[in-house]
Design an enzyme around this catalytic site. Structure first.
Site, short mmCIF file in Angstrom:
data_model
loop_
_atom_site.label_atom_id
_atom_site.label_comp_id
_atom_site.label_asym_id
_atom_site.label_seq_id
_atom_site.Cartn_x
_atom_site.Cartn_y
_atom_site.Cartn_z
N THR A 43 0.86 -1.18 0.00
CA THR A 43 0.00 0.00 0.00
C THR A 43 0.90 1.23 0.00
O THR A 43 1.75 1.36 0.89
CB THR A 43 -0.87 0.00 1.28
OG1 THR A 43 -1.50 -1.27 1.38
CG2 THR A 43 -1.90 1.10 1.24
N ARG B 250 -5.83 -6.59 -0.62
CA ARG B 250 -6.98 -6.03 0.11
C ARG B 250 -7.56 -7.03 1.11
O ARG B 250 -8.70 -6.88 1.56
CB ARG B 250 -8.06 -5.64 -0.89
CG ARG B 250 -7.49 -4.98 -2.10
CD ARG B 250 -8.42 -5.03 -3.27
NE ARG B 250 -9.17 -3.79 -3.34
CZ ARG B 250 -10.15 -3.58 -4.21
NH1 ARG B 250 -10.49 -4.51 -5.06
NH2 ARG B 250 -10.80 -2.44 -4.21
N VAL B 251 -6.77 -8.06 1.44
CA VAL B 251 -7.31 -9.10 2.31
C VAL B 251 -7.46 -8.62 3.76
O VAL B 251 -6.77 -7.72 4.20
CB VAL B 251 -6.38 -10.34 2.32
CG1 VAL B 251 -6.49 -11.10 1.02
CG2 VAL B 251 -4.95 -9.94 2.60
N LYS C 103 -7.04 1.82 -3.06
CA LYS C 103 -6.63 1.04 -1.88
C LYS C 103 -6.62 1.93 -0.63
O LYS C 103 -7.12 1.53 0.44
CB LYS C 103 -5.23 0.44 -2.13
CG LYS C 103 -4.56 -0.16 -0.91
CD LYS C 103 -5.28 -1.37 -0.38
CE LYS C 103 -4.88 -1.66 1.05
NZ LYS C 103 -5.53 -2.79 1.63
N ARG D 155 -12.97 3.09 6.15
CA ARG D 155 -13.29 2.28 7.33
C ARG D 155 -12.84 2.98 8.61
O ARG D 155 -13.54 2.98 9.62
CB ARG D 155 -12.64 0.90 7.21
CG ARG D 155 -13.48 -0.03 6.31
CD ARG D 155 -12.75 -1.20 5.73
NE ARG D 155 -11.87 -1.91 6.63
CZ ARG D 155 -12.26 -2.75 7.58
NH1 ARG D 155 -13.53 -2.97 7.76
NH2 ARG D 155 -11.39 -3.36 8.33
N HIS E 142 -32.83 2.57 10.98
CA HIS E 142 -33.11 3.39 9.80
C HIS E 142 -32.54 2.67 8.58
O HIS E 142 -31.41 2.20 8.62
CB HIS E 142 -32.44 4.76 9.98
CG HIS E 142 -32.75 5.73 8.89
ND1 HIS E 142 -32.23 5.62 7.63
CD2 HIS E 142 -33.54 6.83 8.89
CE1 HIS E 142 -32.69 6.61 6.88
NE2 HIS E 142 -33.49 7.37 7.63
N CYS F 153 -2.51 -1.77 8.92
CA CYS F 153 -2.93 -0.92 7.81
C CYS F 153 -3.75 0.32 8.19
O CYS F 153 -3.38 1.43 7.84
CB CYS F 153 -3.72 -1.77 6.83
SG CYS F 153 -2.73 -3.09 6.14
N LYS G 244 -2.28 3.62 9.46
CA LYS G 244 -1.32 4.37 8.62
C LYS G 244 -1.89 4.80 7.27
O LYS G 244 -1.47 5.80 6.71
CB LYS G 244 -0.05 3.55 8.39
CG LYS G 244 -0.21 2.39 7.41
CD LYS G 244 1.10 1.68 7.14
CE LYS G 244 0.90 0.40 6.35
NZ LYS G 244 0.63 0.59 4.94
N LYS H 242 -7.18 -7.25 17.07
CA LYS H 242 -8.60 -7.57 16.83
C LYS H 242 -8.84 -9.01 17.26
O LYS H 242 -7.87 -9.75 17.50
CB LYS H 242 -8.98 -7.36 15.36
CG LYS H 242 -8.19 -8.21 14.39
CD LYS H 242 -8.63 -7.94 12.98
CE LYS H 242 -9.41 -9.10 12.44
NZ LYS H 242 -9.88 -8.99 11.11
N1 LIG Z 1 -1.11 -7.05 6.91
C1 LIG Z 1 -2.21 -6.79 6.25
O1 LIG Z 1 -3.28 -7.16 6.67
C2 LIG Z 1 -2.18 -6.06 4.91
C3 LIG Z 1 -3.35 -6.04 4.15
C4 LIG Z 1 -3.33 -5.41 2.93
C5 LIG Z 1 -2.17 -4.77 2.50
N2 LIG Z 1 -1.04 -4.77 3.26
C6 LIG Z 1 0.16 -4.09 2.77
O2 LIG Z 1 1.06 -5.09 2.33
C7 LIG Z 1 2.41 -4.66 2.55
C8 LIG Z 1 3.16 -5.70 3.34
O3 LIG Z 1 2.55 -5.82 4.61
P1 LIG Z 1 2.81 -7.06 5.56
O4 LIG Z 1 1.78 -6.98 6.62
O5 LIG Z 1 2.93 -8.30 4.76
O6 LIG Z 1 4.26 -6.68 6.15
P2 LIG Z 1 5.23 -7.67 6.99
O7 LIG Z 1 6.06 -6.76 7.82
O8 LIG Z 1 4.44 -8.75 7.65
O9 LIG Z 1 6.13 -8.37 5.88
C9 LIG Z 1 7.11 -7.69 5.16
C10 LIG Z 1 8.29 -8.63 4.98
O10 LIG Z 1 9.23 -7.97 4.10
C11 LIG Z 1 10.55 -8.31 4.51
N3 LIG Z 1 11.48 -7.34 3.93
C12 LIG Z 1 11.76 -6.07 4.35
N4 LIG Z 1 12.61 -5.49 3.47
C13 LIG Z 1 12.85 -6.40 2.49
C14 LIG Z 1 13.59 -6.35 1.28
N5 LIG Z 1 14.27 -5.27 0.91
N6 LIG Z 1 13.60 -7.46 0.50
C15 LIG Z 1 12.90 -8.57 0.84
N7 LIG Z 1 12.18 -8.67 1.98
C16 LIG Z 1 12.14 -7.57 2.78
C17 LIG Z 1 10.47 -8.30 6.02
O11 LIG Z 1 11.51 -9.08 6.59
C18 LIG Z 1 9.07 -8.91 6.26
O12 LIG Z 1 9.14 -10.32 6.47
C19 LIG Z 1 2.31 -3.30 3.25
O13 LIG Z 1 2.40 -2.28 2.29
C20 LIG Z 1 0.92 -3.31 3.84
O14 LIG Z 1 0.40 -2.02 4.00
C21 LIG Z 1 -1.03 -5.44 4.45
#
Ligand SMILES: NC(=O)c1ccc[n+]([C@@H]2O[C@H](COP(=O)([O-])OP(=O)(O)OC[C@H]3O[C@@H](n4cnc5c(N)ncnc54)[C@H](O)[C@@H]3O)[C@@H](O)[C@H]2O)c1
Length: 434
Positions: free
Chosen positions: A133, A166-167, A219, A226, A257, A273, A276, A335
């Site tokens: 995102t 978007r999960v 996105k 929300r 209503h 998410c 931020k 949650k």
């Molecule tokens: N968590 C959610 O529910 C969710 C939902 C929709 C969208 N997103 C978006 O998805 C993206 C990822 O979120 P997330 O929750 O999976 O993050 P996360 O922190 O769980 O996972 C990110 C991973 O990237 C790795 N990493 C960091 N720098 C790296 C690099 N240069 N090369 C390779 N790996 C690297 C980290 O070690 C980590 O394991 C974010 O932009 C978030 O906003 C998250």
């Protein structure tokens, strides 16, 4: 055959080498899902411990259906930690962090570093998809960075798109299959290629071609929407508290209503998410004349909720009520029914209680950390230790077990209205407003 036709053919025949970057909450299920759909998948994460655990079949996520998806598909994924091994990639999917800093400014260095590494290594004819995102305009800037680093030509040698994830945490595995997907290219050919790739793994009717900027904005709009809606419910709770009326009853009646659907107020908004993404949307405008107000106000309303719940605890005169000066907090994740504690309002409440000099005992069946409080090993241990209990997160498991307990001597604080039926079974019941 042109490079575009070549990669198109590799995607259509499902012989493209797909590398997913970041094996976190989003990247891991995504890589597993692609592997299940028969793609050649490599998963790259710079966290060597995480990759080593994954190689041993250990995942660190509490997600419905993930264990079975992992047991079948982890062995099919090549897991690596180094960018040196990605030269053969045809499709790169970046699921990397995009947090905000203390000033609420986007931190894009994870994506920028990764794109610079990719630019130095990828061959001609690759498709790069940003799933993270990001603020509006970021994917275009990353494509330019990639072109500079690689000296490859956009539209001739590589294609670039934003395809946001978007999960919903807790339902990630199911929603990967059923959610609508956006394919937002930085050029129309990039959009077509991203659409072709997503349609090769997801139901094609769920894939929507658009531009990178619209995809990024859509996105961010979803999550800001929300957040603002929850903030409305929380503001209503604070108003009802001043008026001495029950916000739950107010919302229940207002929602009768036909065109009103107010969400549930509670202890606050957490997770990776929502806290931020409103800021990422607002910060997308750099030199505009318009200064957004609603989204930032909603952020403040939601951020204040743990402190507000603390004020409800403070209103209790523990000495006058002859209660032990120790507070039990049940639930630490952001949650119900998940183990993720990122930006958890419940954890923020622990910090506030401790900073106020209170003794705090915590228990969460999904979370092993104590956040500086004493950690009970069981619900019974926590109930034995304290008379003031806050249900910070109403995990199904906790609610089910609490129903069976004798709580007649407890002051029960229930900011999320998870157990309204306890009202007549506890010494004192405190909701969010009354
Ligand atoms: N968590 C959610 O529910 C969710 C939902 C929709 C969208 N997103 C978006 O998805 C993206 C990822 O979120 P997330 O929750 O999976 O993050 P996360 O922190 O769980 O996972 C990110 C991973 O990237 C790795 N990493 C960091 N720098 C790296 C690099 N240069 N090369 C390779 N790996 C690297 C980290 O070690 C980590 O394991 C974010 O932009 C978030 O906003 C998250």
């Amino acid at each position: 055959m042109s490079r575009l036709s070549e990669i198109q053919e590799r995607i259509d025949k499902k012989i493209a080498n797909v590398v997913v970057f970041g094996m976190g909450y989003i990247g891991l299920p995504t890589a597993l899902f692609y592997a299940e759909k028969g793609l050649n998948v490599t998963g790259l994460d710079t966290n060597a411990d995480l990759v080593s655990d994954l190689k041993n079949g250990i995942t660190h996520m509490e997600e419905e259906g993930l264990d079975s998806l992992a047991s079948q598909n982890l062995p099919r994924i090549r897991l690596i930690t180094s960018y040196e091994e990605i030269e053969k990639a045809d499709v790169c999917v970046l699921c990397l962090p995009s947090p905000i800093d203390k000033e609420k400014k986007p931190v894009l260095r994870f994506l920028e570093n990764s794109i610079a590494e990719l630019g130095r290594r990828l061959k001609k004819g690759c498709l790069v998809l940003i799933e993270s995102t990001v603020p509006v305009g970021t994917t275009e800037r990353l494509a330019t960075l990639f072109a500079e680093e690689s000296r490859l030509k956009l539209g001739n040698d590589f294609w670039f798109a934003h395809c946001p994830e978007r999960v919903l945490p807790g339902k990630v595995v199911a929603e990967l299959e059923t959610n609508h997907r956006l394919a937002g290219g930085v050029t129309s050919q990039s959009t077509k290629l991203a659409t072709a790739f997503l349609s090769s793994v997801f139901n094609a009717e769920l894939v929507h071609p658009t531009s990178a900027r619209v995809s990024e904005a859509a996105k961010l709009a979803e999550n800001s929407y929300r957040d603002v809606n929850v903030a409305f419910a929380n503001e209503l709770a604070r108003i009802c508290a001043e008026l001495g009326i029950d916000v739950t009853e107010v919302i229940q009646l207002a929602n009768l209503h036909p065109r009103v659907d107010i969400l549930r107020p509670g202890i606050g908004v957490g997770g990776y998410c929502l806290p931020k993404d409103g800021w990422l949307l607002v910060q997308s405008i750099k030199d505009g004349t318009f200064v957004p107000r609603l989204i930032t106000a909603a952020r403040s309303v939601n951020d204040e909720m743990p402190a507000y719940v603390f004020s409800r605890v403070q209103e209790l005169d523990l000495e006058a009520l002859s209660l032990k000066p120790i507070v039990g907090l049940l639930g630490l994740s952001f949650k119900p029914n998940v183990s993720d504690t990122r930006n958890s309002p419940s954890v923020q409440l622990v910090h506030i209680l401790l900073a106020a000099g209170m003794e705090v005992i915590v228990f969460d069946p999904y979370v092993e950390r104590d956040y500086g409080a004493k950690r009970a090993e069981s619900l019974d241990e926590l109930l034995d230790a304290c008379e003031v209990v806050i249900l910070g997160v109403g995990h199904d498991m906790l609610v089910r077990d609490l129903v069976e307990k004798d709580l007649s001597q407890k002051v029960f604080i229930d900011p999320n209205n998870s157990m309204p039926d306890l009202k007549n079974r506890v010494k004192k019941y405190i909701g969010l407003s009354i």
